[in-house]
Design a protein around this motif. Structure first.
Motif, PDB file in Angstrom:
ATOM      1  N   ASP A  79       0.836  -1.200   0.000  1.00  0.00           N
ATOM      2  CA  ASP A  79       0.000   0.000   0.000  1.00  0.00           C
ATOM      3  C   ASP A  79       0.869   1.248   0.000  1.00  0.00           C
ATOM      4  OD1 ASP A  79      -2.587  -1.133   0.024  1.00  0.00           O
ATOM      5  OD2 ASP A  79      -2.335  -1.654   2.136  1.00  0.00           O
ATOM      6  N   LEU A  80       0.550   2.156  -0.881  1.00  0.00           N
ATOM      7  CA  LEU A  80       1.300   3.403  -0.971  1.00  0.00           C
ATOM      8  C   LEU A  80       1.201   4.230   0.309  1.00  0.00           C
ATOM      9  CD1 LEU A  80       2.951   4.993  -3.100  1.00  0.00           C
ATOM     10  CD2 LEU A  80       0.827   6.141  -3.731  1.00  0.00           C
ATOM     11  N   GLY A  81       0.081   4.125   1.013  1.00  0.00           N
ATOM     12  CA  GLY A  81      -0.104   4.909   2.225  1.00  0.00           C
ATOM     13  C   GLY A  81       0.601   4.353   3.445  1.00  0.00           C
ATOM     14  N   ASN A  82       1.232   3.199   3.308  1.00  0.00           N
ATOM     15  CA  ASN A  82       1.923   2.561   4.428  1.00  0.00           C
ATOM     16  C   ASN A  82       3.403   2.919   4.395  1.00  0.00           C
ATOM     17  OD1 ASN A  82       3.325   0.654   6.085  1.00  0.00           O
ATOM     18  ND2 ASN A  82       1.568  -0.727   5.963  1.00  0.00           N
ATOM     19  N   PRO A  83       3.909   3.690   5.395  1.00  0.00           N
ATOM     20  CA  PRO A  83       5.332   4.104   5.386  1.00  0.00           C
ATOM     21  C   PRO A  83       6.291   2.924   5.347  1.00  0.00           C
ATOM     22  CG  PRO A  83       4.080   5.338   7.029  1.00  0.00           C
ATOM     23  CD  PRO A  83       3.181   4.249   6.544  1.00  0.00           C
ATOM     24  N   ALA A  84       5.955   1.845   6.054  1.00  0.00           N
ATOM     25  CA  ALA A  84       6.832   0.681   6.056  1.00  0.00           C
ATOM     26  C   ALA A  84       6.912   0.058   4.662  1.00  0.00           C
ATOM     27  CB  ALA A  84       6.338  -0.353   7.072  1.00  0.00           C
ATOM     28  N   HIS A  85       5.788   0.027   3.964  1.00  0.00           N
ATOM     29  CA  HIS A  85       5.772  -0.527   2.605  1.00  0.00           C
ATOM     30  C   HIS A  85       6.597   0.344   1.658  1.00  0.00           C
ATOM     31  CE1 HIS A  85       1.858  -3.100   3.090  1.00  0.00           C
ATOM     32  NE2 HIS A  85       2.833  -3.444   3.929  1.00  0.00           N
ATOM     33  N   ARG A  86       6.481   1.655   1.803  1.00  0.00           N
ATOM     34  CA  ARG A  86       7.271   2.545   0.951  1.00  0.00           C
ATOM     35  C   ARG A  86       8.762   2.352   1.212  1.00  0.00           C
ATOM     36  NH1 ARG A  86       3.525   6.369   2.745  1.00  0.00           N
ATOM     37  NH2 ARG A  86       5.154   7.552   3.835  1.00  0.00           N
ATOM     38  N   ALA A  87       9.106   2.179   2.469  1.00  0.00           N
ATOM     39  CA  ALA A  87      10.521   1.988   2.825  1.00  0.00           C
ATOM     40  C   ALA A  87      11.056   0.679   2.251  1.00  0.00           C
ATOM     41  CB  ALA A  87      10.677   2.013   4.340  1.00  0.00           C
ATOM     42  N   GLU A  88      10.242  -0.357   2.281  1.00  0.00           N
ATOM     43  CA  GLU A  88      10.659  -1.651   1.720  1.00  0.00           C
ATOM     44  C   GLU A  88      10.954  -1.539   0.229  1.00  0.00           C
ATOM     45  OE1 GLU A  88       7.905  -4.312   4.813  1.00  0.00           O
ATOM     46  OE2 GLU A  88       7.470  -4.299   2.661  1.00  0.00           O
ATOM     47  N   VAL A  89      10.072  -0.851  -0.501  1.00  0.00           N
ATOM     48  CA  VAL A  89      10.271  -0.713  -1.941  1.00  0.00           C
ATOM     49  C   VAL A  89      11.471   0.176  -2.231  1.00  0.00           C
ATOM     50  CG1 VAL A  89       9.240   0.144  -4.075  1.00  0.00           C
ATOM     51  CG2 VAL A  89       7.852  -1.162  -2.466  1.00  0.00           C
ATOM     52  N   ALA A  90      11.624   1.255  -1.471  1.00  0.00           N
ATOM     53  CA  ALA A  90      12.777   2.140  -1.666  1.00  0.00           C
ATOM     54  C   ALA A  90      14.084   1.379  -1.441  1.00  0.00           C
ATOM     55  CB  ALA A  90      12.676   3.343  -0.726  1.00  0.00           C
ATOM     56  N   ALA A  91      14.120   0.530  -0.418  1.00  0.00           N
ATOM     57  CA  ALA A  91      15.324  -0.257  -0.139  1.00  0.00           C
ATOM     58  C   ALA A  91      15.595  -1.257  -1.255  1.00  0.00           C
ATOM     59  CB  ALA A  91      15.163  -0.972   1.201  1.00  0.00           C
ATOM     60  N   LEU A  92      14.547  -1.877  -1.762  1.00  0.00           N
ATOM     61  CA  LEU A  92      14.699  -2.847  -2.847  1.00  0.00           C
ATOM     62  C   LEU A  92      15.283  -2.175  -4.085  1.00  0.00           C
ATOM     63  CD1 LEU A  92      14.046  -5.734  -4.026  1.00  0.00           C
ATOM     64  CD2 LEU A  92      11.887  -4.736  -4.798  1.00  0.00           C
ATOM     65  N   TRP A  93      14.800  -0.980  -4.373  1.00  0.00           N
ATOM     66  CA  TRP A  93      15.249  -0.278  -5.579  1.00  0.00           C
ATOM     67  C   TRP A  93      16.543   0.510  -5.367  1.00  0.00           C
ATOM     68  CZ3 TRP A  93       9.807   2.034  -7.057  1.00  0.00           C
ATOM     69  CH2 TRP A  93       9.033   1.015  -7.661  1.00  0.00           C
ATOM     70  N   GLY A  94      16.894   0.776  -4.112  1.00  0.00           N
ATOM     71  CA  GLY A  94      18.087   1.564  -3.848  1.00  0.00           C
ATOM     72  C   GLY A  94      17.897   3.038  -4.079  1.00  0.00           C
ATOM     73  N   VAL A  95      16.684   3.531  -3.819  1.00  0.00           N
ATOM     74  CA  VAL A  95      16.400   4.970  -3.955  1.00  0.00           C
ATOM     75  C   VAL A  95      16.147   5.551  -2.576  1.00  0.00           C
ATOM     76  CG1 VAL A  95      15.468   4.720  -6.283  1.00  0.00           C
ATOM     77  CG2 VAL A  95      13.928   4.567  -4.318  1.00  0.00           C
TER      78      VAL A  95
END
Length: 941
Positions: free
Chosen positions: A358-374
């Motif tokens: 979910d885009l509104g979930n900070p933990a989910h955003r952090a997981e995707v950012a870490a995966l992509w390296g952004v």
């Protein structure tokens, strides 16, 4: 000859195909008997895929090199890929610097592969830092996504195709499965044949071919689905048909729902829905008390301003009766496009992230950012489809990248969409076909690969991942969508230093299967620990063991067939959630000024905007031209006959269409196929505006939760069009120029208040002679068209030579031309034009399309009036597209038969072969047999 296993590019059934090819040319296609979605079967569209990939069609319709339009309204010019992508990167970077990342947007497609989707998602959300990426799946499946998430906790259809064989009750609502998902309908027919005790309930405002198999048909009023489901639950509670033990152990929120449905009495629900109380009760009883109930639903629930509420209200019934998590039971959303599921898996919507995060979930955003390296993923939801084009029309979005979709045909409220495309500073269209309406608005056109050339994966409705493999090399300079997007992303990354990272964001090898594998592996890793975990799956397993379902976490040899068998759901407390939403009527109420409810939907033999199916004349045999269907009562009230032109008008625009009476509809309802865009249907409004097909009328109103527009209901009015002068012209054309002629004729449509232009084909067998190509042009006006304009039409249709017989009376507006060709000692009509009096339409079209002898007719071809020559009679529409079997041939064969309905059908199929290949016409054949038997029994009685 080489054979390649791949997947059909049409609907979400996900049928396996075997492509036959010879060098660079696809020569044949058949169903893959080993694919678990179809076991070798294909529908009319799938079985003609190879014909749409012929060398001539490719040459005439495909975009084969990058093109740049230096000035709007001019013809685009060829450029190199480097020039095109450098130009796009420079413009995007300038817009982002000057106006911020949310000043750009990406509009992609459920026909893209999962790998394409993944790269575009990473490009927008990871590199640019905008969530302005949405997809045409927003128009078909976003309500299903929201409904599953609100109730079950995740966007995961819990059932599978094998459940058809175990169900004791099928509840089909808002889905013309027989036409939209034909191969699944074949499985339903098989299941009913194997288990005659299985009950089938169909709820739909129209009596479609799907209703032919129903034991109970509920012709509900448009948009009343929530009231139907609430009324059913009210009855289930009253009669003790719910499962309190399951509700208590595995769900939450039932008390609030019970309070909402308390007022939805059977009498009230039946009145709102327009059905009998007894039928409502029977539907509730069958659903709740059957040993296993499987519901199937599609756009009738999804394309609604209450789309999420409709989906949730249906799922409520499954939870209240424990009809979930067991063989033959569950709420099964039928996906509209071939990879809408794959797009949802990688977060290809403006409010989602990879692996159902979910885009509104900070933990989910952090997981995707870490995966992509952004550094981060933006938190603000992006613009959804309707919002995106509105923002572009308002100047908020200044650059648009459109891939594998045709918003200038498919989006509602076309006036706004086209204003958006005109106002954008840069429009990039990445497309396989050069003929779509959207291509006319592109500043940059990027050629893409398509079916038979692409490499990657797709996911079908039952969560099954299948390989897509190339059978032939890409034509011209076409590139895979993911490869072109990767190449663009690298160039853009160099111009956006603020988003630079320590790792390469797009390290994939371009234009190679190796690149596709790397993207898929990255997607696979993003699913680890999620509800759709596929870490136990690999590219090599897909290649060696065939299609696999998710979830399939590491350590599991196969994927899970059906979900929630243990009653544990992917919610914080493990319980499914009832959703208590009161019934709301449609967004646009029908009233005195707009009294008719307009519905749009699919045709049996066509797909979306027809960029592919619309190249093949035989696929126009069943429904040859655009029409608006109306109830006979509404036709009579307006003094309309079949074929009369009418103005169909909503609050957003007006188009002209021929009217056709249909008993499939209820009173005060209308139906127009969704496929008829400005490529096939057009004209010029009185104010000079070019008409833009059916979506010039449809409403942009959308569901507040899913943001899916209400394409299934628009309030319209119908008025007879006083356009006394008519034109009809048609011709057989050389295969190497037919489609180019079609495009040239479309340019002339805007010269008339009404015009349509469609292909037609010879009614031959699919396994017989090669296709013949024809074009039919129809128009009407207040006054006769100018001789110069008619001469243009004649020239394009081969009617300008000295071998043409003609008649013209400019004073009365009459003009006729005909060209005959000799073959085997006989003369046949090859082309004709009727201007003014076109009452000879029926027999002269039959003369052309059925290739009937015409040598003896002479001047009768030029004579006005409807009287047909002896022996010339129309064979009617083509019912069986596979073998070119006409309605007349079927009716004649049935008159000679005897016996039961099953015996008559078998004899008919044995005599004419109709319905023995793909089976798409079988429901129509059964209806004809049933009507004939019933009429004879009535006469006998």
């Amino acid at each position: 000859m080489t054979e390649t296993r791949s997947t059909c590019p049409y609907c979400g059934v996900g049928c396996g195909v075997i492509i036959e090819s010879d060098g660079t040319q696809i020569t044949g296609v058949r169903g893959d008997p080993q694919h678990p979605a179809n076991f070798g079967r294909l529908c009319t569209k799938g079985s003609t895929l190879h014909l749409t990939a012929s060398a001539e069609i490719t040459r005439q319709t495909r975009l084969l090199q990058p093109m740049q339009r230096l000035q709007r309204g001019t013809e685009p010019q060829p450029v190199s890929w480097d020039h095109a992508l450098d130009t796009a990167a420079l413009k995007f970077s300038n817009v982002i610097r000057e106006h911020g990342p949310d000043a750009v947007g990406f509009y992609v497609s459920g026909q893209l592969l999962t790998e394409d989707y993944y790269v575009f998602n990473k490009l927008a959300k990871g590199l640019i830092g905008t969530n302005n990426i949405d997809t045409n799946s927003r128009l078909c499946m976003s309500s299903a996504v929201a409904g599953y998430k609100k109730t079950l906790g995740a966007d995961a259809p819990p059932a599978c195709y094998e459940d058809f064989d175990h169900a004791q009750c099928l509840f089909i609502v808002g889905s013309n499965t027989a036409w939209a998902h034909p191969i699944l309908f074949r499985r339903i027919e098989d299941a009913k044949r194997a288990n005659p005790a299985m009950k089938i309930v169909v709820a739909d405002p129209r009596r479609t071919d799907t209703a032919e198999i129903a034991d109970l048909f509920l012709p509900i009023q448009p948009g009343t689905d929530v009231m139907l489901f609430h009324g059913m639950l009210h009855l289930m509670l009253r009669e003790g048909w719910t499962q309190p033990g399951y509700i208590a152990a595995h769900t939450s929120g039932f008390d609030a729902l019970e309070a909402v449905v308390r007022d939805c009495t059977p009498e009230k629900a039946a009145q709102v829905c327009g059905i009998a109380v007894e039928d409502l009760r029977e539907a509730a009883r069958l659903f709740a008390t059957s040993a296993a109930t499987l519901s199937l639903y599609c756009q009738g629930l999804n394309q609604s301003s209450s789309g999420t509420a409709k989906n949730a209200a249906l799922i409520n019934l499954h939870l209240a009766t424990a009809q979930i998590g067991k063989p033959g039971a569950g709420p099964f959303s039928l996906t509209g496009q071939p990879n809408a599921m794959g797009g949802r898996e990688v977060g290809g919507l403006a409010n989602l992230l990879s692996a159902h995060r979910d885009l509104g979930n900070p933990a989910h955003r952090a997981e995707v950012a870490a995966l992509w390296g952004v550094p981060d993923v933006p938190a603000t939801p992006g613009k959804t489809a309707v919002e995106m084009f509105q923002a572009a029309a308002d100047g908020e979005i200044r650059a648009l990248w459109i891939a594998c979709t045709n918003p200038a045909q498919s989006m509602p409220d076309q006036r706004t969409v086209r204003r958006a495309l005109e106002r954008c500073e840069l429009v990039v269209v990445q497309e396989a076909f050069a003929s779509t309406a959207t291509c006319a608005y592109a500043d940059l056109l990027l050629p893409a690969t398509t079916w038979g050339e692409k490499v990657g994966t797709v996911t079908n409705s039952e969560r099954r991942i299948s390989r897509v493999r190339p059978a032939v090399p890409a034509p011209g300079e076409a590139r895979h969508d993911w490869s072109a997007a990767t190449d663009f992303a690298r160039r853009l990354e160099a111009l956006l230093p603020a988003r630079k990272t320590s790792i390469a964001l797009f390290p994939y090898e371009l234009d190679s299967e190796t690149g596709a594998v790397a993207i898929w592996n990255e997607h696979r890793e993003s699913t680890r620990g999620r509800d759709l975990d596929i870490t136990g799956l690999s590219w090599s397993v897909l290649d060696s063991q065939g299609p696999q379902q998710w979830p399939m976490p590491a350590g599991q040899p196969v994927g899970r067939q059906r979900l929630y068998k243990d009653g544990v759901f992917p919610t914080p407390d493990g319980r499914a959630r009832f959703v208590a939403t009161a019934y709301q009527p449609v967004a646009e109420q029908c009233e005195a000024r707009y009294p008719i409810a307009l519905n749009t939907g699919r045709l049996r033999d066509q797909w979306h905007g027809m960029s592919r199916t619309g190249t093949l004349g035989r696929l126009f045999g069943h429904v040859p031209e655009p029409v608006v269907q109306l109830h006979p009562q509404d036709m009579a009230q307006r003094k309309l006959q079949d074929g009369d032109l009418v103005y169909l008008t909503s609050r957003r625009g007006s188009i002209v269409l021929p009217a056709q009476g249909s008993s499939e509809l209820g009173a005060s309802q209308a139906f127009v196929a969704m496929h008829w865009g400005s490529e096939f249907l057009g004209g010029r409004a009185s104010a000079g505006e070019t008409l833009a097909g059916i979506n010039a009328l449809t409403t942009p109103a959308y569901c507040p939760d899913s943001k899916q527009p209400e394409l299934k209901h628009t309030a319209v009015k119908v008025l007879k069009a006083e356009l006394p002068w008519s034109l009809l012209a048609a011709a057989w054309l050389p295969d190497d120029s037919a489609l180019q002629t079609l495009r040239s004729l479309r340019e002339l449509m805007k010269e008339f208040p009404f015009a349509s232009c469609v292909p037609f084909g010879a009614a031959g067998a699919l396994d017989g002679d090669s296709e013949r190509s024809g074009v039919l042009f129809r128009a009407a006006g207040h006054d006769p068209a100018s001789p110069a304009l008619l001469a243009q039409v004649e020239s394009l249709l081969g009617l300008a030579g000295t071998d043409v017989i003609r008649y013209a009376d400019a004073r009365s507006g009459q003009r006729r031309a005909a060209r005959l060709v000799r073959a085997g000692g006989e003369a046949y009509l090859e082309a004709f034009l009727l201007g003014g009096d076109i009452r000879a339409e029926s027999w002269i079209k039959a003369l052309l399309q059925q290739r009937l002898p015409a040598q003896s007719l002479g001047r009768q071809l030029l004579r006005p009036g409807p009287k047909a020559p002896a022996g010339v009679r129309s064979s009617g529409k083509t019912v069986c597209s596979c073998f070119g079997v006409s309605e007349t041939a079927i009716d004649q064969a049935l008159q000679c038969g005897s016996g039961s309905e099953a015996e008559r059908l078998s004899a008919l199929q044995g005599a004419l072969r109709c319905g023995t290949n793909c089976g798409s016409c079988v429901p129509e054949l059964k209806r004809k047999v049933r009507v004939l038997v019933a009429s004879r029994e009535a006469v006998g009685a």
